[in-house]
Design an enzyme around this catalytic site. Structure first.
Site, PDB file in Angstrom:
ATOM      1  N   ASN A  92       0.838  -1.206   0.000  1.00 26.46           N
ATOM      2  CA  ASN A  92       0.000   0.000   0.000  1.00 26.46           C
ATOM      3  C   ASN A  92       0.863   1.242   0.000  1.00 26.46           C
ATOM      4  O   ASN A  92       1.935   1.276   0.575  1.00 26.46           O
ATOM      5  CB  ASN A  92      -0.979  -0.030   1.185  1.00 26.46           C
ATOM      6  CG  ASN A  92      -0.440   0.679   2.417  1.00 26.46           C
ATOM      7  OD1 ASN A  92      -0.542   1.903   2.544  1.00 26.46           O
ATOM      8  ND2 ASN A  92       0.157  -0.098   3.330  1.00 26.46           N
TER       9      ASN A  92
ATOM     10  N   PHE B 209      -1.845   8.110   4.234  1.00 24.53           N
ATOM     11  CA  PHE B 209      -2.659   8.697   5.313  1.00 24.53           C
ATOM     12  C   PHE B 209      -3.910   9.384   4.781  1.00 24.53           C
ATOM     13  O   PHE B 209      -4.222  10.519   5.161  1.00 24.53           O
ATOM     14  CB  PHE B 209      -1.855   9.708   6.141  1.00 24.53           C
ATOM     15  CG  PHE B 209      -0.795   9.121   7.036  1.00 24.53           C
ATOM     16  CD1 PHE B 209      -0.710   7.758   7.259  1.00 24.53           C
ATOM     17  CD2 PHE B 209       0.122   9.947   7.674  1.00 24.53           C
ATOM     18  CE1 PHE B 209       0.273   7.233   8.094  1.00 24.53           C
ATOM     19  CE2 PHE B 209       1.104   9.442   8.506  1.00 24.53           C
ATOM     20  CZ  PHE B 209       1.179   8.080   8.710  1.00 24.53           C
TER      21      PHE B 209
ATOM     22  N   SER C 110       5.297   5.005   8.791  1.00 26.11           N
ATOM     23  CA  SER C 110       4.677   4.722   7.497  1.00 26.11           C
ATOM     24  C   SER C 110       5.607   5.208   6.398  1.00 26.11           C
ATOM     25  O   SER C 110       6.130   6.316   6.472  1.00 26.11           O
ATOM     26  CB  SER C 110       3.327   5.428   7.382  1.00 26.11           C
ATOM     27  OG  SER C 110       2.403   4.799   8.225  1.00 26.11           O
TER      28      SER C 110
ATOM     29  N   ASN D   8       4.868   6.081   3.422  1.00 23.70           N
ATOM     30  CA  ASN D   8       4.192   6.817   2.354  1.00 23.70           C
ATOM     31  C   ASN D   8       3.991   8.302   2.634  1.00 23.70           C
ATOM     32  O   ASN D   8       3.306   8.985   1.889  1.00 23.70           O
ATOM     33  CB  ASN D   8       2.846   6.152   2.053  1.00 23.70           C
ATOM     34  CG  ASN D   8       3.026   4.678   1.712  1.00 23.70           C
ATOM     35  OD1 ASN D   8       3.831   4.332   0.860  1.00 23.70           O
ATOM     36  ND2 ASN D   8       2.328   3.798   2.421  1.00 23.70           N
ATOM     37  N   THR D   9       4.558   8.788   3.724  1.00 19.79           N
ATOM     38  CA  THR D   9       4.563  10.231   3.991  1.00 19.79           C
ATOM     39  C   THR D   9       6.026  10.656   3.998  1.00 19.79           C
ATOM     40  O   THR D   9       6.792  10.215   4.862  1.00 19.79           O
ATOM     41  CB  THR D   9       3.893  10.540   5.354  1.00 19.79           C
ATOM     42  OG1 THR D   9       2.517  10.165   5.275  1.00 19.79           O
ATOM     43  CG2 THR D   9       3.993  12.010   5.709  1.00 19.79           C
TER      44      THR D   9
ATOM     45  N   LYS E  17       5.202   3.502  17.168  1.00 23.20           N
ATOM     46  CA  LYS E  17       5.203   2.434  16.152  1.00 23.20           C
ATOM     47  C   LYS E  17       6.382   2.621  15.206  1.00 23.20           C
ATOM     48  O   LYS E  17       6.538   3.686  14.591  1.00 23.20           O
ATOM     49  CB  LYS E  17       3.888   2.453  15.375  1.00 23.20           C
ATOM     50  CG  LYS E  17       3.781   1.305  14.368  1.00 23.20           C
ATOM     51  CD  LYS E  17       2.367   1.151  13.867  1.00 23.20           C
ATOM     52  CE  LYS E  17       2.258   0.051  12.820  1.00 23.20           C
ATOM     53  NZ  LYS E  17       0.881  -0.124  12.354  1.00 23.20           N
TER      54      LYS E  17
ATOM     55  N   ASN F 187       5.690  -1.572  11.429  1.00 23.74           N
ATOM     56  CA  ASN F 187       4.921  -1.098  10.275  1.00 23.74           C
ATOM     57  C   ASN F 187       5.324  -1.918   9.038  1.00 23.74           C
ATOM     58  O   ASN F 187       6.019  -2.935   9.157  1.00 23.74           O
ATOM     59  CB  ASN F 187       5.193   0.393  10.074  1.00 23.74           C
ATOM     60  CG  ASN F 187       3.952   1.133   9.606  1.00 23.74           C
ATOM     61  OD1 ASN F 187       3.308   0.692   8.647  1.00 23.74           O
ATOM     62  ND2 ASN F 187       3.605   2.221  10.258  1.00 23.74           N
TER      63      ASN F 187
HETATM   64  C1  LIG Z   1      -3.738  -0.982   3.463  1.00 26.15           C
HETATM   65  C2  LIG Z   1      -2.925  -0.748   4.685  1.00 26.15           C
HETATM   66  C3  LIG Z   1      -2.993   0.496   5.308  1.00 26.15           C
HETATM   67  C4  LIG Z   1      -2.242   0.728   6.461  1.00 26.15           C
HETATM   68  N1  LIG Z   1      -2.343   1.938   7.085  1.00 26.15           N
HETATM   69  C5  LIG Z   1      -1.665   2.152   8.234  1.00 26.15           C
HETATM   70  C6  LIG Z   1      -1.816   3.378   8.934  1.00 26.15           C
HETATM   71  O1  LIG Z   1      -2.573   4.273   8.540  1.00 26.15           O
HETATM   72  N2  LIG Z   1      -1.085   3.549  10.065  1.00 26.15           N
HETATM   73  C7  LIG Z   1      -0.249   2.583  10.558  1.00 26.15           C
HETATM   74  O2  LIG Z   1       0.370   2.780  11.610  1.00 26.15           O
HETATM   75  N3  LIG Z   1      -0.109   1.400   9.926  1.00 26.15           N
HETATM   76  C8  LIG Z   1      -0.798   1.169   8.782  1.00 26.15           C
HETATM   77  N4  LIG Z   1      -0.669  -0.034   8.149  1.00 26.15           N
HETATM   78  C9  LIG Z   1       0.295  -1.043   8.670  1.00 26.15           C
HETATM   79  C10 LIG Z   1      -0.381  -2.086   9.562  1.00 26.15           C
HETATM   80  O3  LIG Z   1      -0.940  -1.497  10.705  1.00 26.15           O
HETATM   81  C11 LIG Z   1       0.646  -3.160   9.995  1.00 26.15           C
HETATM   82  O4  LIG Z   1       1.638  -2.544  10.781  1.00 26.15           O
HETATM   83  C12 LIG Z   1       1.310  -3.852   8.818  1.00 26.15           C
HETATM   84  O5  LIG Z   1       0.401  -4.028   7.753  1.00 26.15           O
HETATM   85  C13 LIG Z   1       1.888  -5.212   9.188  1.00 26.15           C
HETATM   86  O6  LIG Z   1       0.897  -6.099   9.638  1.00 26.15           O
HETATM   87  P1  LIG Z   1       0.199  -7.208   8.680  1.00 26.15           P
HETATM   88  O7  LIG Z   1       1.309  -7.936   7.974  1.00 26.15           O
HETATM   89  O8  LIG Z   1      -0.598  -8.060   9.608  1.00 26.15           O
HETATM   90  O9  LIG Z   1      -0.665  -6.428   7.736  1.00 26.15           O
HETATM   91  C14 LIG Z   1      -1.402  -0.288   6.986  1.00 26.15           C
HETATM   92  C15 LIG Z   1      -1.352  -1.538   6.356  1.00 26.15           C
HETATM   93  C16 LIG Z   1      -2.105  -1.785   5.219  1.00 26.15           C
HETATM   94  C17 LIG Z   1      -2.044  -3.134   4.576  1.00 26.15           C
END
Ligand SMILES: Cc1cc2nc3c(=O)[nH]c(=O)nc-3n(C[C@H](O)[C@H](O)[C@H](O)COP(=O)(O)O)c2cc1C
Length: 352
Positions: free
Chosen positions: A109, A113, A174, A176-177, A212, A241
């Site tokens: 992704n 934000f 993240s 992406n910022t 985080k 993350n």
């Molecule tokens: C589509 C998407 C959007 C995400 N948006 C955020 C976010 O806004 N803030 C954040 O701290 N982590 C965000 N994450 C990261 C997740 O919270 C998590 O840390 C990461 O995906 C690893 O866990 P997973 O493998 O179980 O998905 C996002 C992940 C995905 C897939």
């Protein structure tokens, strides 16, 4: 088989972002499944003053705008983290910005934000019950893309949201910022955490603050994070993350898309850094293990590597919401099999 599981193949025919919107709308309308895993006292724990009915939580990014918190609680999660929220609403990056890597059980992704802003989320969060025994609600905060004062953004979010949060997460990881991950130094983190703490106190609510972090930190970065963990206002670290690295093992066509990679290929690197941070902090700071969890065995491995709590997101895309109950009940069985009277006893046993 639940209705949600039956709907999964149809939802997967939609492009990933539409599928996600449909899911959130359905949950917000109360159409989600209710699955309360059998209550097992083994799974309960108290951390930074909060009681967690189970250690299995929903990771940030799924319900960014707190539209479906009750429904997410009803899926059987032990806690739910909303956000990331920024002070002002923002639309995020141009679409497409969310990709399923089905052959790799992964997601990329670069949402950036996208969210409706702290004020709107505060209105929604004000409705929820925080009674003892209910799954705690975490609120994950960040900065606007066009902001020139990152510390002021985290502070503004905390001022708006602290009173509706059981805990706050400072998201500095993240990918992406632009520039966000540069805030993962001890210096920046101390400034942000102090500002967030002060803002919460001003609204008469000192709340636990978690930080985080990214899985891509180098040794120096890990040391700085371990140092900030000792800050008195930091209650825990969420590890981790998404990653900007791309393992050679990836096979899906979309593997070259820019953004953060999550799901199965993140399991190993995020568990390795979790273990190192547990060792660097001598097991004194609660850690939340996130990254690639798709089974009870995965959750258990994170716990044994040092996680007091775990979270997941990407595996829900492939396995649907029934997975929450499967992981939770499976974890109970694994703890029982290995003779642990509580999840807390199992935390970090593989690091000793
Ligand atoms: C589509 C998407 C959007 C995400 N948006 C955020 C976010 O806004 N803030 C954040 O701290 N982590 C965000 N994450 C990261 C997740 O919270 C998590 O840390 C990461 O995906 C690893 O866990 P997973 O493998 O179980 O998905 C996002 C992940 C995905 C897939």
């Amino acid at each position: 088989m639940s209705l949600a599981r039956l709907a999964l193949p149809a939802i997967r025919l939609l492009d990933p972002e539409t599928a996600h919107r449909v899911t959130i709308r359905a949950l917000a309308l109360g159409l989600g499944p209710r699955s309360q895993p059998a209550r097992d006292p083994r799974l309960e724990s108290t951390l930074f003053g909060l009681r967690f009915p189970t250690p299995v939580g929903l990771a940030a990014g799924f319900d960014k705008d707190a539209e479906a918190v009750s429904a997410c609680r009803n899926l059987g999660f032990g806690f739910v983290e909303v956000g990331t929220l920024t002070p002002k609403p923002q639309s995020g990056n141009p679409k497409p910005r969310l990709f399923r890597l089905s052959d790799d059980r992964a997601v990329i992704n670069r949402m950036g934000f996208n969210n409706g802003g702290a004020a709107r989320a505060a209105e929604r969060l004000a409705r929820f019950d925080h009674a003892d025994g209910l799954p705690p609600i975490g609120v994950n905060i960040g900065k606007n893309k066009d902001s020139e004062d990152a510390v002021a953004d985290y502070e503004a979010c905390a001022e708006r949201l602290a009173c509706f949060a059981d805990y706050l997460t400072v998201n500095v990881s993240s990918p992406n910022t632009p520039g966000l991950r540069d805030l993962q130094t001890a210096d920046w983190l101390a400034q942000i955490v102090n500002a967030v703490h002060a803002a919460a106190i001003r609204t008469n609510v000192a709340k636990p603050i978690l930080v985080k972090v990214a899985p891509d930190l180098d040794e120096q970065g890990e040391e700085e994070v371990a140092a900030i963990a000792k800050h008195e206002a930091v209650s825990g670290i969420i590890v981790s993350n998404t990653t900007i690295t791309r393992p050679d093992s990836l096979r899906s066509r979309q593997r070259g898309e820019a953004g953060g990679l999550s799901g199965a290929p993140l399991f190993r690197p995020s568990t390795d850094i979790l273990k190192r941070l547990y060792q660097r902090t001598d097991g004194t700071v609660p850690l939340v293990g996130v990254g690639g969890i798709a089974s009870a065995e995965d959750a258990y491995e994170k716990i044994r590597a040092g996680a007091s709590l775990v979270q997941l997101y990407s595996a829900l895309v492939y396995h649907g919401p029934d997975l929450v109950g499967v992981i939770t009940n499976g974890l109970s069985e694994l703890l029982k099999r290995d003779g642990f009277a509580s999840v807390t006893e199992a935390v970090g046993v593989d690091c000793r």
